[in-house]
Design a protein around this motif. Structure first.
Motif, PDB file in Angstrom:
ATOM      1  N   ALA A   1       1.619   8.702   1.491  1.00 15.88           N
ATOM      2  CA  ALA A   1       2.094   9.795   0.483  1.00 15.88           C
ATOM      3  C   ALA A   1       2.057  10.972   1.611  1.00 15.88           C
ATOM      4  CB  ALA A   1       1.085  10.178  -0.532  1.00 15.88           C
TER       5      ALA A   1
ATOM      6  N   SER B   1      -0.726  10.403 -10.926  1.00 14.68           N
ATOM      7  CA  SER B   1      -0.921   9.231 -10.524  1.00 14.68           C
ATOM      8  C   SER B   1      -2.107   8.416 -11.045  1.00 14.68           C
ATOM      9  CB  SER B   1      -1.128   9.048  -8.790  1.00 14.68           C
ATOM     10  OG  SER B   1      -2.359   9.727  -8.593  1.00 14.68           O
TER      11      SER B   1
ATOM     12  N   SER C   1       0.888  -1.233   0.005  1.00 13.00           N
ATOM     13  CA  SER C   1       0.014  -0.171  -0.150  1.00 13.00           C
ATOM     14  C   SER C   1       0.733   1.269  -0.078  1.00 13.00           C
ATOM     15  CB  SER C   1      -0.964   0.041   1.165  1.00 13.00           C
ATOM     16  OG  SER C   1      -1.657  -1.253   1.073  1.00 13.00           O
ATOM     17  N   LEU C   2       0.221   2.479  -0.282  1.00 12.19           N
ATOM     18  CA  LEU C   2       1.068   3.607  -0.502  1.00 12.19           C
ATOM     19  C   LEU C   2       0.847   4.697   0.552  1.00 12.19           C
ATOM     20  CD1 LEU C   2       2.847   4.846  -2.474  1.00 12.19           C
ATOM     21  CD2 LEU C   2       1.042   5.807  -3.852  1.00 12.19           C
TER      22      LEU C   2
ATOM     23  N   ARG D   1      -3.920   1.273  -5.884  1.00 14.69           N
ATOM     24  CA  ARG D   1      -3.515   0.689  -4.458  1.00 14.69           C
ATOM     25  C   ARG D   1      -4.021   1.630  -3.527  1.00 14.69           C
ATOM     26  NH1 ARG D   1       1.209  -2.539  -4.873  1.00 14.69           N
ATOM     27  NH2 ARG D   1       0.906  -3.382  -6.869  1.00 14.69           N
ATOM     28  N   LYS D   2      -4.233   1.101  -2.168  1.00 15.90           N
ATOM     29  CA  LYS D   2      -4.912   1.862  -0.994  1.00 15.90           C
ATOM     30  C   LYS D   2      -3.655   2.730  -1.017  1.00 15.90           C
ATOM     31  CE  LYS D   2      -7.518  -1.707   1.081  1.00 15.90           C
ATOM     32  NZ  LYS D   2      -7.912  -2.325   2.428  1.00 15.90           N
ATOM     33  N   THR D   3      -4.235   4.014  -0.753  1.00 16.38           N
ATOM     34  CA  THR D   3      -3.295   5.127  -0.379  1.00 16.38           C
ATOM     35  C   THR D   3      -3.712   5.903   0.894  1.00 16.38           C
ATOM     36  OG1 THR D   3      -2.955   5.562  -2.739  1.00 16.38           O
ATOM     37  CG2 THR D   3      -2.548   7.534  -1.372  1.00 16.38           C
ATOM     38  N   TYR D   4      -2.879   6.346   1.757  1.00 13.24           N
ATOM     39  CA  TYR D   4      -3.056   7.138   2.735  1.00 13.24           C
ATOM     40  C   TYR D   4      -2.022   8.344   2.857  1.00 13.24           C
ATOM     41  CZ  TYR D   4      -5.262   2.721   4.050  1.00 13.24           C
ATOM     42  OH  TYR D   4      -6.154   1.464   4.141  1.00 13.24           O
ATOM     43  N   ALA D   5      -2.566   9.476   3.430  1.00  9.26           N
ATOM     44  CA  ALA D   5      -1.752  10.533   3.511  1.00  9.26           C
ATOM     45  C   ALA D   5      -2.193  11.533   4.755  1.00  9.26           C
ATOM     46  CB  ALA D   5      -2.075  11.346   2.035  1.00  9.26           C
TER      47      ALA D   5
ATOM     48  N   TRP E   1      -9.036   8.287  -1.421  1.00 11.59           N
ATOM     49  CA  TRP E   1      -7.922   7.962  -0.567  1.00 11.59           C
ATOM     50  C   TRP E   1      -8.003   8.422   0.905  1.00 11.59           C
ATOM     51  CZ3 TRP E   1      -5.021  12.636   0.999  1.00 11.59           C
ATOM     52  CH2 TRP E   1      -5.237  13.670  -0.091  1.00 11.59           C
TER      53      TRP E   1
ATOM     54  N   ILE F   1      -0.352   2.641  -9.188  1.00 14.47           N
ATOM     55  CA  ILE F   1      -0.467   3.675  -8.389  1.00 14.47           C
ATOM     56  C   ILE F   1      -2.010   3.857  -7.914  1.00 14.47           C
ATOM     57  CG2 ILE F   1       0.024   6.029  -7.554  1.00 14.47           C
ATOM     58  CD1 ILE F   1       2.651   5.968  -8.947  1.00 14.47           C
TER      59      ILE F   1
END
Length: 346
Positions: A166, A180, A163-164, A189-193, A213, A186
């Motif tokens: 950011a 992205s 997972s990503l 994928r599950k993205t977390y920021a 996200w 990209i």
């Protein structure tokens, strides 16, 4: 706030807030002019550098703090208070959320600008604390013309279960999500920021990348409280985009001053637009709520918007672990930008 007759406000420019000697001289001149309280958007190192001025004069320094720098002192320094956006805490909490949702393996990506602050360290230590693994670090180039996500895309192509995480800010956030959206790995994928990556005045300009996200944030313009609605209304009457993280810090400084005796803020708690805020007596940094949210599509204009905003619970352990990691790195040589995280355009 209705206190115009009680206070006179004077201002002085310190540019990007990166020259300690200039800021010391500026503060000295303001104190010579009988200023009672100085509010400054500066980093903790600078605050420590100018602190003797305030201790010797018996005056207060209120630092507006992004939370992207770490302090180099262990205990509270006299006469100084930090109103923080807690972005380090937000970074830890979004990692906790990612792992609670079943993710264990991560790649981390950030801008060249963000890499000069502490999010990379905070994300990596939070992953370790929560039993996850960081497999890849990716930093974009400083110049937009050189912006390239291909190395990250290639890594994800070869690693299915990663997972990503950011960390981008300002127009660099826009660069990341625009590019992205063109890359299948990209975008899938599950993205977390956290923090400035989900700053709403920028999100509202960014085209929805085709995927939702998750984020952890210190505040949202859409919090449904009387205090927040008043703040947003007042700010928007000045300018549409004026209700943001930075004006929030100034608003809170005004609330603290209005509720203090002019000598100490140790026992003061304010009802801020983001909730109850007070100062930790051991560190001098403010503590406030943090929120999870989902970034999704604004159906009215096709850009990004925050939804599902919920307050995070059980913050004590995360605050304690963050503080221990701050102390652990204090004697470690590290490069850093000196300015106060102004979200400059690239």
């Amino acid at each position: 706030m209705g206190h115009e007759e009680k206070h006179e406000i004077v201002t002085a420019s310190i540019g990007l807030g990166s020259d300690n000697k200039e800021i010391y001289s500026c503060s000295e001149q303001l104190l010579f002019s009988n200023t009672d309280i100085i509010i400054a958007y500066i980093n903790p190192d600078t605050a420590e550098f100018i602190q003797p001025l305030f201790e010797s004069s018996g005056k207060l320094l209120i630092v507006l703090d992004s939370g992207y720098h770490f302090q180099n002192f262990e205990k509270k320094i006299p006469n100084v208070y930090f109103i923080s956006l807690q972005n380090g805490l937000c970074s830890r909490l979004i990692v906790r959320k990612a792992i609670e949702e079943g993710n264990q393996d991560f790649a981390f990506t950030c801008s060249f600008y963000d890499a000069g602050y502490r999010p990379p360290y905070t994300f990596s230590t939070a992953i370790e604390d929560n039993g996850g693994s960081l497999h890849y670090n990716h930093v974009t180039s400083l110049k937009r013309v050189d912006f390239n996500l291909d190395p990250l895309e290639e890594f994800l192509e070869q690693n299915d279960n990663v997972s990503l995480l950011a960390s981008f800010c300002g127009d660099m956030t826009e660069d990341f999500f625009r590019e992205s959206s063109k890359l299948k790995n990209i975008a899938s994928r599950k993205t977390y920021a956290s923090g400035f990556t989900a700053e709403e005045s920028w999100l509202s300009k960014i085209a929805y990348p085709g995927y939702n996200w998750s984020c952890a944030i210190p505040w949202s313009v859409n919090l449904k409280t009387n205090e927040n609605e008043e703040f947003v209304t007042v700010m928007k009457n000045i300018r549409e985009q004026k209700a943001n993280f930075f004006s929030l810090l100034g608003w809170e400084a005004g609330l603290f001053i209005a509720n203090s005796n002019g000598q100490s803020l140790d026992q003061v708690t304010i009802d801020s637009p983001r909730g109850k805020v007070y100062f930790n007596p051991n560190t001098g940094f403010s503590e406030a709520p943090v929120y999870y949210a989902t970034v999704t599509k604004n159906e009215e204009n096709g850009n990004c918007i925050l939804e599902n905003i919920t307050e995070v619970t059980d913050l004590d352990e995360e605050r304690s672990r963050l503080y221990q990691h701050v102390l652990a790195i204090q004697n470690t040589p590290a490069n850093s930008w000196l300015n106060s995280y102004a979200c400059l355009d690239s």
